[in-house]
Design an enzyme around this catalytic site. Sequence first.
Site, PDB file in Angstrom:
ATOM      1  N   CYS A  25      -8.844   9.002  -7.216  1.00 59.16           N
ATOM      2  CA  CYS A  25      -7.489   8.440  -7.639  1.00 59.16           C
ATOM      3  C   CYS A  25      -7.402   7.567  -8.635  1.00 59.16           C
ATOM      4  O   CYS A  25      -8.855   6.991  -9.146  1.00 59.16           O
ATOM      5  CB  CYS A  25      -6.572   7.593  -6.287  1.00 59.16           C
ATOM      6  N   HIS A  54     -14.944   3.337  -0.431  1.00 60.08           N
ATOM      7  CA  HIS A  54     -15.572   3.809   0.816  1.00 60.08           C
ATOM      8  C   HIS A  54     -16.115   5.303   0.660  1.00 60.08           C
ATOM      9  O   HIS A  54     -15.392   6.175   1.035  1.00 60.08           O
ATOM     10  CB  HIS A  54     -14.384   3.742   1.765  1.00 60.08           C
ATOM     11  N   HIS A 137      -9.825  -3.187   8.581  1.00 53.98           N
ATOM     12  CA  HIS A 137     -10.040  -2.448   7.254  1.00 53.98           C
ATOM     13  C   HIS A 137      -9.921  -3.518   6.319  1.00 53.98           C
ATOM     14  O   HIS A 137      -9.096  -4.522   6.325  1.00 53.98           O
ATOM     15  CB  HIS A 137      -8.943  -1.575   7.059  1.00 53.98           C
ATOM     16  N   GLU A 139      -8.957  -3.824   3.356  1.00 57.70           N
ATOM     17  CA  GLU A 139      -7.580  -4.001   2.560  1.00 57.70           C
ATOM     18  C   GLU A 139      -6.551  -4.638   3.491  1.00 57.70           C
ATOM     19  O   GLU A 139      -6.107  -5.671   2.923  1.00 57.70           O
ATOM     20  CB  GLU A 139      -6.998  -2.571   2.246  1.00 57.70           C
ATOM     21  N   ASN A 237      -8.320   6.819   4.070  1.00 61.32           N
ATOM     22  CA  ASN A 237      -7.414   8.173   3.836  1.00 61.32           C
ATOM     23  C   ASN A 237      -8.230   9.344   3.808  1.00 61.32           C
ATOM     24  O   ASN A 237      -7.519  10.414   4.103  1.00 61.32           O
ATOM     25  CB  ASN A 237      -7.310   7.912   2.017  1.00 61.32           C
TER      26      ASN A 237
END
Length: 330
Positions: A25, A54, A137, A139, A237
């Site tokens: 992305c 990751h 995580h 984030e 993801n």
Amino acid sequence: MTATPDQPAPSAGKRVLLASPRGYCAGVDRAVIAVEKALEQYGAPIYVRHEIVHNKYVVKTLEKKGAIFVEETAEVPEGSIVMFSAHGVAPVVHEEAAARNLATIDATCPLVTKVHREAVRYAKEDYDILLIGHEGHEEVIGTSGEAPEHITIVDGPDDVADVEVRDESKIVWLSQTTLSVDETMETVDRLKEKFPALVSPPSDDICYATQNRQIAVKQMGAAADLVIVVGSKNSSNSVRLVEVALGAGARTAHLVDGAEEIEEAWLDGVTTVGLTSGASVPDVLVEGVLAWLSERGFEDVEIVKAAEESITFSLPKELRRDLRAELGAS
């Protein structure tokens, strides 16, 4: 390679349904290029706090070029350059870096930065913030650190029953950017049942790339006997793509870092393989899987296209300065 409509037609022969979009992305592309540019501009070593993205292959490739990945700011020698990963960091990490006289390059994905800003704004307005995301995580740790006294982490629908707030008329939900869209909305629906006044963020927190990759997998899922998702196990993801594939009707789905992890037995009775990759995966790894499948008779590749992606992000502003000179002058 043959392009197909959104819903692939059945075929008698062996075939691969290749998801589009897949792989990098804009935020990942920006972060990886940022490390490469920093190494070119400032020379090795460049320290990176946590994996820049990751993906094992990406991390190993950058290590060979001179990047050193560390878990904590204290591991970076004083007076060095450190880059923050695409997942973002809490304000306390910036403070730790300043205390060690580190020059910092912030490669946080702009879409993650947006969630940080939302957290700060709602905290200033004294909202309780329900952050939907996976405990632990990077984030989620970074976002929570923006306003820890205001944020409660909600790790999926089953967590909702235990959520408590100060004022049910003043609560808002935010989310990690890499979650399953369907599971997140299920969590939101349960939260709204419990807290009817729950406020939604002004725009989706789950990033466009995560959503697009999930849509493509949904489109191929029912037609695939087997779905292979290329991605590392610590990639949120990528893990979600396996779940989405199974939910869409795929008979089986597996997450692999590359072709070397595919098991021959997975192909027993399989005529249609769905193939995609997580948002932190370079396409060279997907090409390796395609070559592996081709050697086993899966030569017909059909594209399952969910969306066009044209978004790009500019590189971190720190790469337009001479950080080593600034360190020397400080």
